[in-house]
Design a protein around this motif. Structure first.
Motif, mmCIF file in Angstrom:
data_model
loop_
_atom_site.group_PDB
_atom_site.id
_atom_site.type_symbol
_atom_site.label_atom_id
_atom_site.label_comp_id
_atom_site.label_asym_id
_atom_site.label_seq_id
_atom_site.Cartn_x
_atom_site.Cartn_y
_atom_site.Cartn_z
ATOM 1 N N MET A 1 39.866 43.961 33.020
ATOM 2 C CA MET A 1 40.621 42.909 32.358
ATOM 3 C C MET A 1 39.942 41.575 32.648
ATOM 4 N N ASN A 2 39.900 40.734 31.634
ATOM 5 C CA ASN A 2 39.343 39.397 31.792
ATOM 6 C C ASN A 2 40.461 38.374 31.627
ATOM 7 N N ILE A 3 40.660 37.595 32.662
ATOM 8 C CA ILE A 3 41.691 36.566 32.662
ATOM 9 C C ILE A 3 41.009 35.203 32.660
ATOM 10 N N VAL A 4 41.431 34.336 31.756
ATOM 11 C CA VAL A 4 40.929 32.963 31.723
ATOM 12 C C VAL A 4 42.089 32.052 32.087
ATOM 13 N N VAL A 5 41.850 31.165 33.032
ATOM 14 C CA VAL A 5 42.866 30.188 33.434
ATOM 15 C C VAL A 5 42.395 28.805 33.004
ATOM 16 N N CYS A 6 43.206 28.143 32.195
ATOM 17 C CA CYS A 6 42.880 26.780 31.769
ATOM 18 C C CYS A 6 43.405 25.804 32.816
ATOM 19 N N VAL A 7 42.526 24.955 33.312
ATOM 20 C CA VAL A 7 42.912 23.959 34.309
ATOM 21 C C VAL A 7 42.512 22.573 33.825
ATOM 22 N N LYS A 8 43.274 21.593 34.254
ATOM 23 C CA LYS A 8 43.026 20.222 33.824
ATOM 24 C C LYS A 8 42.982 19.307 35.043
ATOM 25 N N GLN A 9 42.045 18.368 35.014
ATOM 26 C CA GLN A 9 42.043 17.327 36.029
ATOM 27 C C GLN A 9 42.905 16.187 35.516
ATOM 28 N N VAL A 10 43.848 15.757 36.343
ATOM 29 C CA VAL A 10 44.783 14.697 35.968
ATOM 30 C C VAL A 10 44.732 13.594 37.022
ATOM 31 N N PRO A 11 45.198 12.395 36.671
ATOM 32 C CA PRO A 11 45.288 11.347 37.682
ATOM 33 C C PRO A 11 46.293 11.756 38.766
ATOM 34 N N ASP A 12 45.973 11.443 39.994
ATOM 35 C CA ASP A 12 46.879 11.735 41.106
ATOM 36 C C ASP A 12 48.271 11.199 40.765
ATOM 37 N N ILE A 49 47.253 38.805 40.011
ATOM 38 C CA ILE A 49 47.115 39.908 39.046
ATOM 39 C C ILE A 49 45.832 40.677 39.333
ATOM 40 N N LYS A 50 44.739 39.949 39.567
ATOM 41 C CA LYS A 50 43.455 40.584 39.878
ATOM 42 C C LYS A 50 43.582 41.460 41.121
ATOM 43 N N GLU A 51 44.188 40.931 42.176
ATOM 44 C CA GLU A 51 44.338 41.685 43.420
ATOM 45 C C GLU A 51 45.222 42.913 43.229
ATOM 46 N N ALA A 52 46.286 42.794 42.445
ATOM 47 C CA ALA A 52 47.202 43.912 42.214
ATOM 48 C C ALA A 52 46.528 45.027 41.415
ATOM 49 N N ARG A 53 45.650 44.654 40.504
ATOM 50 C CA ARG A 53 44.974 45.650 39.676
ATOM 51 C C ARG A 53 43.934 46.432 40.476
ATOM 52 N N ASP A 55 40.858 46.531 40.271
ATOM 53 C CA ASP A 55 39.734 47.042 39.492
ATOM 54 C C ASP A 55 38.699 45.936 39.294
ATOM 55 N N ASP A 56 37.981 45.994 38.211
ATOM 56 C CA ASP A 56 36.928 45.007 37.970
ATOM 57 C C ASP A 56 37.428 43.785 37.193
ATOM 58 N N THR A 57 38.695 43.450 37.348
ATOM 59 C CA THR A 57 39.265 42.269 36.699
ATOM 60 C C THR A 57 38.516 41.020 37.150
ATOM 61 N N GLU A 58 38.221 40.145 36.185
ATOM 62 C CA GLU A 58 37.540 38.886 36.485
ATOM 63 C C GLU A 58 38.429 37.718 36.087
ATOM 64 N N VAL A 59 38.378 36.671 36.903
ATOM 65 C CA VAL A 59 39.110 35.439 36.623
ATOM 66 C C VAL A 59 38.097 34.335 36.339
ATOM 67 N N ALA A 81 38.594 32.107 42.055
ATOM 68 C CA ALA A 81 38.152 32.441 40.697
ATOM 69 C C ALA A 81 36.694 32.879 40.735
ATOM 70 N N ASP A 82 36.329 33.758 39.813
ATOM 71 C CA ASP A 82 34.986 34.327 39.807
ATOM 72 C C ASP A 82 33.934 33.435 39.158
ATOM 73 N N LYS A 83 34.315 32.768 38.082
ATOM 74 C CA LYS A 83 33.357 31.920 37.369
ATOM 75 C C LYS A 83 34.111 30.846 36.611
ATOM 76 N N ALA A 84 33.338 29.935 36.019
ATOM 77 C CA ALA A 84 33.975 28.804 35.347
ATOM 78 C C ALA A 84 33.184 28.357 34.136
ATOM 79 N N VAL A 85 33.909 27.750 33.200
ATOM 80 C CA VAL A 85 33.319 27.138 32.019
ATOM 81 C C VAL A 85 33.862 25.715 31.950
ATOM 82 N N HIS A 86 32.944 24.764 31.789
ATOM 83 C CA HIS A 86 33.342 23.356 31.702
ATOM 84 C C HIS A 86 33.009 22.855 30.308
#
Length: 191
Positions: A1-12, A49-53, A55-59, A81-86
């Protein structure tokens, strides 16, 4: 399973914010940037979710923002997380929810994914609309305001937070899930 998490940098949250004289958007250079607090819960849920599975799930973490947003990406990677896209483009500066959902959907079209997880909202806008817009643009199932997530094969089941308790919502992947702050306790980054 491939999971993508969208994250945002915001002002403190605690920083004094002001608008830029040039374009009347939030002056992000004048305040410290941090990972959107609600996205920390999203990263944690993906890791759980990755830990519960087992398997070869990637975040994969996906962040749209200026060069400075790499700080937020590094935090998500240090959480596990395993990898990132900016996604970086000066033309994205000042994007509203419509433009943000479009840009994220275009980026996601290039990333293999079964599940996309986001915080329910960003602390700098508080609109709670990007997850639903993103699901629509991707043609994916929408499971928003999750206080609990279970993944079994290609089935995602959530408990959706409501004013009177919760509803159970079930969908097939691909799906977009947004999580509320009561879902878990984010781990500290491991440097």
């Amino acid at each position: 399973m491939n999971i993508v998490v969208c994250v945002k940098q915001v002002p403190d949250t605690w920083a004094e914010k002001r608008l830029s004289d040039a374009d009347k958007t939030v002056d992000r250079d004048g305040v410290e940037g941090v990972m959107n607090e609600l996205d920390e819960y999203a990263v944690e849920e993906a890791l759980k979710i990755k830990e519960a599975r087992g398997d070869d799930t990637e975040v994969t973490v996906l962040s749209m923002g200026p060069d400075k947003a790499v700080e937020t990406i590094r935090k998500a990677l240090s959480m596990g997380a395993d990898k990132a896209v900016h996604l970086v483009d000066p033309a994205l500066h000042g994007s509203d929810a419509l433009a943000t959902s479009y840009a994220l959907a275009q980026a996601l079209a290039t990333i293999e994914h079964d599940l996309v997880i986001l915080g329910v909202e960003s602390t700098d806008a508080r609109m709670s609309v990007v997850p639903a817009m993103l699901a629509e643009r991707l043609g994916a199932a929408q499971a928003t305001f999750a206080r609990k997530v279970e993944v079994d094969g290609t089935t995602v089941k959530i408990e959706r937070q409501t004013d009177t308790g919760y509803d159970v919502v079930e969908a097939q992947t691909p799906a977009v899930v947004s999580v509320v702050e009561k879902i878990n306790e984010p781990r500290y980054p491991s440097f």
